[in-house]
Design an enzyme around this catalytic site. Sequence first.
Site, PDB file in Angstrom:
ATOM      1  N   SER A 116       0.828  -1.208   0.000  1.00 17.22           N
ATOM      2  CA  SER A 116       0.000   0.000   0.000  1.00 17.22           C
ATOM      3  C   SER A 116       0.858   1.251   0.000  1.00 17.22           C
ATOM      4  CB  SER A 116      -0.885   0.030   1.248  1.00 17.22           C
ATOM      5  OG  SER A 116      -1.699  -1.108   1.298  1.00 17.22           O
ATOM      6  N   HIS A 137      -1.691  -2.912  -7.078  1.00 16.33           N
ATOM      7  CA  HIS A 137      -2.309  -2.650  -5.774  1.00 16.33           C
ATOM      8  C   HIS A 137      -3.818  -2.847  -5.836  1.00 16.33           C
ATOM      9  CE1 HIS A 137      -3.421   0.276  -2.384  1.00 16.33           C
ATOM     10  NE2 HIS A 137      -2.902  -0.800  -1.829  1.00 16.33           N
TER      11      HIS A 137
HETATM   12  N1  LIG Z   1      -5.776  -4.541   4.228  1.00 15.82           N
HETATM   13  C1  LIG Z   1      -6.020  -3.779   3.193  1.00 15.82           C
HETATM   14  O1  LIG Z   1      -7.103  -3.165   3.065  1.00 15.82           O
HETATM   15  C2  LIG Z   1      -5.002  -3.651   2.076  1.00 15.82           C
HETATM   16  C3  LIG Z   1      -5.383  -3.096   0.858  1.00 15.82           C
HETATM   17  C4  LIG Z   1      -4.457  -3.035  -0.194  1.00 15.82           C
HETATM   18  C5  LIG Z   1      -3.167  -3.508   0.013  1.00 15.82           C
HETATM   19  N2  LIG Z   1      -2.811  -4.028   1.221  1.00 15.82           N
HETATM   20  C6  LIG Z   1      -1.437  -4.520   1.360  1.00 15.82           C
HETATM   21  O2  LIG Z   1      -1.454  -5.932   1.169  1.00 15.82           O
HETATM   22  C7  LIG Z   1      -0.425  -6.533   1.966  1.00 15.82           C
HETATM   23  C8  LIG Z   1      -1.055  -7.585   2.863  1.00 15.82           C
HETATM   24  O3  LIG Z   1      -1.991  -6.961   3.705  1.00 15.82           O
HETATM   25  P1  LIG Z   1      -3.135  -7.795   4.430  1.00 15.82           P
HETATM   26  O4  LIG Z   1      -4.134  -6.823   4.904  1.00 15.82           O
HETATM   27  O5  LIG Z   1      -3.570  -8.948   3.568  1.00 15.82           O
HETATM   28  O6  LIG Z   1      -2.311  -8.373   5.687  1.00 15.82           O
HETATM   29  P2  LIG Z   1      -2.584  -9.699   6.547  1.00 15.82           P
HETATM   30  O7  LIG Z   1      -1.878  -9.503   7.827  1.00 15.82           O
HETATM   31  O8  LIG Z   1      -4.036 -10.045   6.544  1.00 15.82           O
HETATM   32  O9  LIG Z   1      -1.848 -10.849   5.699  1.00 15.82           O
HETATM   33  C9  LIG Z   1      -0.454 -10.973   5.569  1.00 15.82           C
HETATM   34  C10 LIG Z   1      -0.169 -12.466   5.405  1.00 15.82           C
HETATM   35  O10 LIG Z   1       1.195 -12.631   4.991  1.00 15.82           O
HETATM   36  C11 LIG Z   1       1.693 -13.800   5.632  1.00 15.82           C
HETATM   37  N3  LIG Z   1       3.154 -13.671   5.619  1.00 15.82           N
HETATM   38  C12 LIG Z   1       3.944 -12.823   6.342  1.00 15.82           C
HETATM   39  N4  LIG Z   1       5.237 -12.986   5.994  1.00 15.82           N
HETATM   40  C13 LIG Z   1       5.271 -13.953   5.027  1.00 15.82           C
HETATM   41  C14 LIG Z   1       6.302 -14.536   4.259  1.00 15.82           C
HETATM   42  N5  LIG Z   1       7.567 -14.165   4.392  1.00 15.82           N
HETATM   43  N6  LIG Z   1       5.956 -15.484   3.346  1.00 15.82           N
HETATM   44  C15 LIG Z   1       4.679 -15.864   3.176  1.00 15.82           C
HETATM   45  N7  LIG Z   1       3.640 -15.326   3.882  1.00 15.82           N
HETATM   46  C16 LIG Z   1       3.942 -14.384   4.778  1.00 15.82           C
HETATM   47  C17 LIG Z   1       1.063 -13.775   7.016  1.00 15.82           C
HETATM   48  O11 LIG Z   1       1.051 -15.084   7.575  1.00 15.82           O
HETATM   49  C18 LIG Z   1      -0.354 -13.263   6.693  1.00 15.82           C
HETATM   50  O12 LIG Z   1      -1.271 -14.320   6.442  1.00 15.82           O
HETATM   51  C19 LIG Z   1       0.266  -5.383   2.698  1.00 15.82           C
HETATM   52  O13 LIG Z   1       1.395  -4.987   1.954  1.00 15.82           O
HETATM   53  C20 LIG Z   1      -0.795  -4.292   2.710  1.00 15.82           C
HETATM   54  O14 LIG Z   1      -0.250  -3.002   2.787  1.00 15.82           O
HETATM   55  C21 LIG Z   1      -3.699  -4.126   2.257  1.00 15.82           C
END
Ligand SMILES: NC(=O)c1ccc[n+]([C@@H]2O[C@H](COP(=O)([O-])OP(=O)(O)OC[C@H]3O[C@@H](n4cnc5c(N)ncnc54)[C@H](O)[C@@H]3O)[C@@H](O)[C@H]2O)c1
Length: 281
Positions: A116, A137
């Site tokens: 993000s 994204h």
């Molecule tokens: N939450 C939102 O609304 C949103 C929207 C757009 C983008 N994002 C971006 O998407 C990404 C993920 O966010 P999220 O909300 O899904 O987070 P989340 O915490 O729900 O999920 C992250 C996942 O990554 C896994 N993980 C961590 N390190 C790892 C590794 N080295 N190898 C494999 N898996 C690993 C964790 O176990 C977890 O399941 C971030 O970069 C965030 O900024 C989030």
Amino acid sequence: MENVAVVGGGLMGSGIAEVSARAGHDVIVIESNEEAGKAALGRLEKSLQRAEAKGKIDSASDVLGLIRVETDLGAAADRDIVVEAIVEDEAAKVALFKELDRIVAAPDAILASNTSSIPIMKLGVVTTRPTQVIGIHFFNPVPVLQLVELVPSLLTSPDTTARSRAWVEGSLGKQAIDCQDRAGFVVNALLIPFILSAIRMFESGFASAEDIDRGLVLGAAHPQGPLALADLIGLDTTKAVAESLYEEFKEPLYAAPPLLNRMVDAGLLGRKTGRGFYTYG
Ligand SMILES: NC(=O)c1ccc[n+]([C@@H]2O[C@H](COP(=O)([O-])OP(=O)(O)OC[C@H]3O[C@@H](n4cnc5c(N)ncnc54)[C@H](O)[C@@H]3O)[C@@H](O)[C@H]2O)c1
């Protein structure tokens, strides 16, 4: 691009895996351990069953049949595109892109990040192929929201951008907007200061969480208020994005308010932990 890997099967990764499989791709979700892998599969099953019940897909089990969950990053070796969706932590993402560069075999494979706020350039330059590293994204919930921000870095090739656009628009059926490689891109650079202002308003005792949210829903026709939205995004992610924006622009409007910091310290992360500004059953 037929073979897709999604690294990180959390809120976003499971959604990206779902839309990829619904578009007919062969999808591997790579999680950090067995337990997280099971949680990712559970999220996918639940979401696909909901889509089937609503008549959006014919068969949840057919779509699920296209998705494999792995815990070994080596499973990404034969993929045409890898979408990284792990935690919003620059060091973790940098380490992952170094590994992906070593593992992914196809010379023209695209290495994408769903970050993000972390500059795509920081992920590109740690690989031997920065021309093939791009930000793709998605928005939460991925199966529902149409928008994808396409974020080439200064080193991303026009071919990578064109192939990424063809994948998200032509194959996944999303709509893309083009952004510069700046923290927050377009949407979060506008949305996060808005959410932070709502948290400051609540923290100061100016209005209740319910009234702030009702105000924006009823008075500005927002589909949900800013505090409910923060709970949906995840308060840890909201804080991490705010910190990246603050780091990039050094503007007070991007500084995380103390209440947000304390809630994250307390593990009150919103919907995903059952409690944030609201409590979830
Ligand atoms: N939450 C939102 O609304 C949103 C929207 C757009 C983008 N994002 C971006 O998407 C990404 C993920 O966010 P999220 O909300 O899904 O987070 P989340 O915490 O729900 O999920 C992250 C996942 O990554 C896994 N993980 C961590 N390190 C790892 C590794 N080295 N190898 C494999 N898996 C690993 C964790 O176990 C977890 O399941 C971030 O970069 C965030 O900024 C989030």
